[in-house]
Each structure stands twice: as structure tokens, then as C-alpha cells.
Scaffold this motif. Structure first.
Motif, short mmCIF file in Angstrom:
data_model
loop_
_atom_site.label_atom_id
_atom_site.label_comp_id
_atom_site.label_asym_id
_atom_site.label_seq_id
_atom_site.Cartn_x
_atom_site.Cartn_y
_atom_site.Cartn_z
N THR A 153 0.84 -1.20 0.00
CA THR A 153 0.00 0.00 0.00
C THR A 153 0.88 1.24 0.00
O THR A 153 1.81 1.35 0.81
CB THR A 153 -0.91 0.03 1.24
OG1 THR A 153 -1.69 -1.16 1.27
CG2 THR A 153 -1.83 1.23 1.23
N GLY A 154 0.59 2.17 -0.91
CA GLY A 154 1.23 3.48 -0.93
C GLY A 154 0.17 4.52 -0.61
O GLY A 154 -1.04 4.24 -0.67
N TYR A 155 0.59 5.73 -0.27
CA TYR A 155 -0.36 6.75 0.17
C TYR A 155 -0.22 8.00 -0.67
O TYR A 155 0.88 8.45 -0.96
CB TYR A 155 -0.11 7.08 1.65
CG TYR A 155 -0.33 5.87 2.52
CD1 TYR A 155 -1.60 5.54 2.98
CD2 TYR A 155 0.73 5.02 2.83
CE1 TYR A 155 -1.81 4.41 3.75
CE2 TYR A 155 0.53 3.88 3.60
CZ TYR A 155 -0.74 3.59 4.05
OH TYR A 155 -0.94 2.46 4.80
N GLY B 9 -1.23 16.15 -2.84
CA GLY B 9 -0.46 15.56 -3.93
C GLY B 9 0.77 14.80 -3.47
O GLY B 9 1.47 14.21 -4.30
N THR B 10 1.07 14.78 -2.17
CA THR B 10 2.25 14.08 -1.68
C THR B 10 2.05 12.57 -1.76
O THR B 10 1.06 12.03 -1.25
CB THR B 10 2.57 14.48 -0.22
OG1 THR B 10 2.79 15.90 -0.19
CG2 THR B 10 3.81 13.77 0.29
N LEU B 11 2.99 11.90 -2.39
CA LEU B 11 2.97 10.45 -2.57
C LEU B 11 4.01 9.85 -1.64
O LEU B 11 5.14 10.34 -1.55
CB LEU B 11 3.30 10.11 -4.02
CG LEU B 11 3.38 8.64 -4.39
CD1 LEU B 11 2.01 7.97 -4.27
CD2 LEU B 11 3.91 8.49 -5.80
N THR C 132 9.20 9.94 -0.42
CA THR C 132 8.04 10.80 -0.67
C THR C 132 8.33 11.74 -1.82
O THR C 132 9.50 12.08 -2.08
CB THR C 132 7.66 11.63 0.58
OG1 THR C 132 8.77 12.44 0.94
CG2 THR C 132 7.26 10.75 1.74
N GLN C 133 7.28 12.14 -2.49
CA GLN C 133 7.39 13.08 -3.60
C GLN C 133 6.13 13.93 -3.64
O GLN C 133 5.03 13.38 -3.58
CB GLN C 133 7.54 12.32 -4.93
CG GLN C 133 7.72 13.19 -6.14
CD GLN C 133 9.11 13.80 -6.16
OE1 GLN C 133 10.09 13.19 -5.74
NE2 GLN C 133 9.21 15.01 -6.65
N THR D 289 -1.27 -0.85 -4.28
CA THR D 289 -2.49 -0.06 -4.32
C THR D 289 -2.21 1.26 -3.61
O THR D 289 -1.70 1.27 -2.49
CB THR D 289 -3.64 -0.79 -3.58
OG1 THR D 289 -3.84 -2.05 -4.22
CG2 THR D 289 -4.93 0.02 -3.64
N LEU D 290 -2.53 2.36 -4.28
CA LEU D 290 -2.45 3.68 -3.66
C LEU D 290 -3.78 3.97 -2.97
O LEU D 290 -4.85 3.73 -3.55
CB LEU D 290 -2.17 4.76 -4.69
CG LEU D 290 -0.80 4.76 -5.36
CD1 LEU D 290 -0.69 5.91 -6.36
CD2 LEU D 290 0.31 4.85 -4.32
#
Length: 149
Positions: free
Chosen positions: A46-48, A53-55, A104-105, A145-146
Motif C-alpha cells: 500500500t502506498g499513500y 499531492g504528496t505520494l 516521498t514526492q 495499491t495507492l
């Protein structure tokens, strides 16, 4: 030896040289493309993606023996796009222990959306004197999955 006879030998000599070079290069280890079996890299399933807009992507790694700076880099691909975006980068320690990584981006809101994505992460060392060359300790690709968060 006549010139025409000399030129007729060129393909045979070049073929032998090419075969010897191929044997030499196939026997030599490829620079930076190997990793120890005890070196590992995982990507959390899992990504957030935050409303601003921060990933954020994360996982774990283990690597051994480094002589230069080491980084965990990550790329994300989402949807039908063939474009992979770099997602931050973090420093790594190659001491044989398990460590966590988080990259993070910040992107414009809406660039990344909740849903399926593909991540590639790499543990890379920059080593050598003069021009540093990459040495890849571990590479992994995984579908994730984001989620909003």
C-alpha cells in the motif's frame, strides 16, 4: 601475399577476435549487476497519496558491505501511462541488518490517484574512485495499491 588474399582473411580474423571477446565478456561478472542472496528489498503493498499531492512509498531492505554512498530509489507507474515517475530517494546503510525505507514526492494534486500502481525500487551504491559507478545491491518491481492518506 597478394592484397586480395590478405583481404579475404579479414572476415576469418575478425570472427575469431569477436568470438574471443564474447567469451571473455561472458565469463567476466557484469559490473554492478549482481547482488548477494542475503541482500533483500521489499515494497509495501500500500502506498499513500495525500490531498496535497504528496505520494509516499515504503518497504524494507537489507544489504551488505558498501564502499560508497548507498540509496534506495523508487519509481511509480500508474494507469495506462508508460511513464515512470521518480518518487524521492533515501539513504541506506549496508550493515546486513533489516532497515525500513520511505520515499516521498510532492506532485500537483490529482497527479496520483487512489488505485492500482506499479513500483520499482532499487538499492544502489555509488562506488569507485574518480567517476562513481553504480553497484546494484537489490532491485524489485511490484504492483501496489495507492490509497488516500
Amino acid at each position: 601475399m597478394p592484397l586480395s588474399q590478405t583481404f579475404s582473411q579479414v572476415p576469418r580474423v575478425l570472427g575469431a577476435a569477436a568470438g574471443a571477446a564474447l567469451l571473455l565478456f561472458s565469463a567476466a561478472p557484469s559490473a554492478g549487476a549482481t547482488s548477494e542472496p542475503s541482500e533483500t528489498l521489499t515494497i509495501d503493498p500500500t502506498g499513500y497519496v495525500a490531498p496535497d499531492g504528496t505520494l509516499t512509498l515504503s518497504g524494507t531492505y537489507r544489504c551488505l558491505g558498501s564502499n560508497g554512498p548507498v540509496f534506495v530509489s523508487s519509481l511509480l507507474q500508474q494507469g495506462d501511462s508508460r511513464v515512470r515517475q521518480g518518487v524521492g530517494g533515501s539513504t541506506a546503510v549496508c550493515d546486513g541488518a533489516d532497515h525500513t525505507w520511505t520515499n516521498t514526492q510532492r506532485a500537483e494534486p490529482g497527479r496520483y490517484v487512489p488505485g492500482p500502481a506499479r513500483v520499482e525500487a532499487t538499492v544502489t551504491e555509488l562506488s569507485g574512485s574518480g567517476l562513481p559507478l553504480p553497484r546494484f545491491h537489490a532491485v524489485r518491481q511490484q504492483d501496489i495499491t495507492l490509497v488516500e492518506g
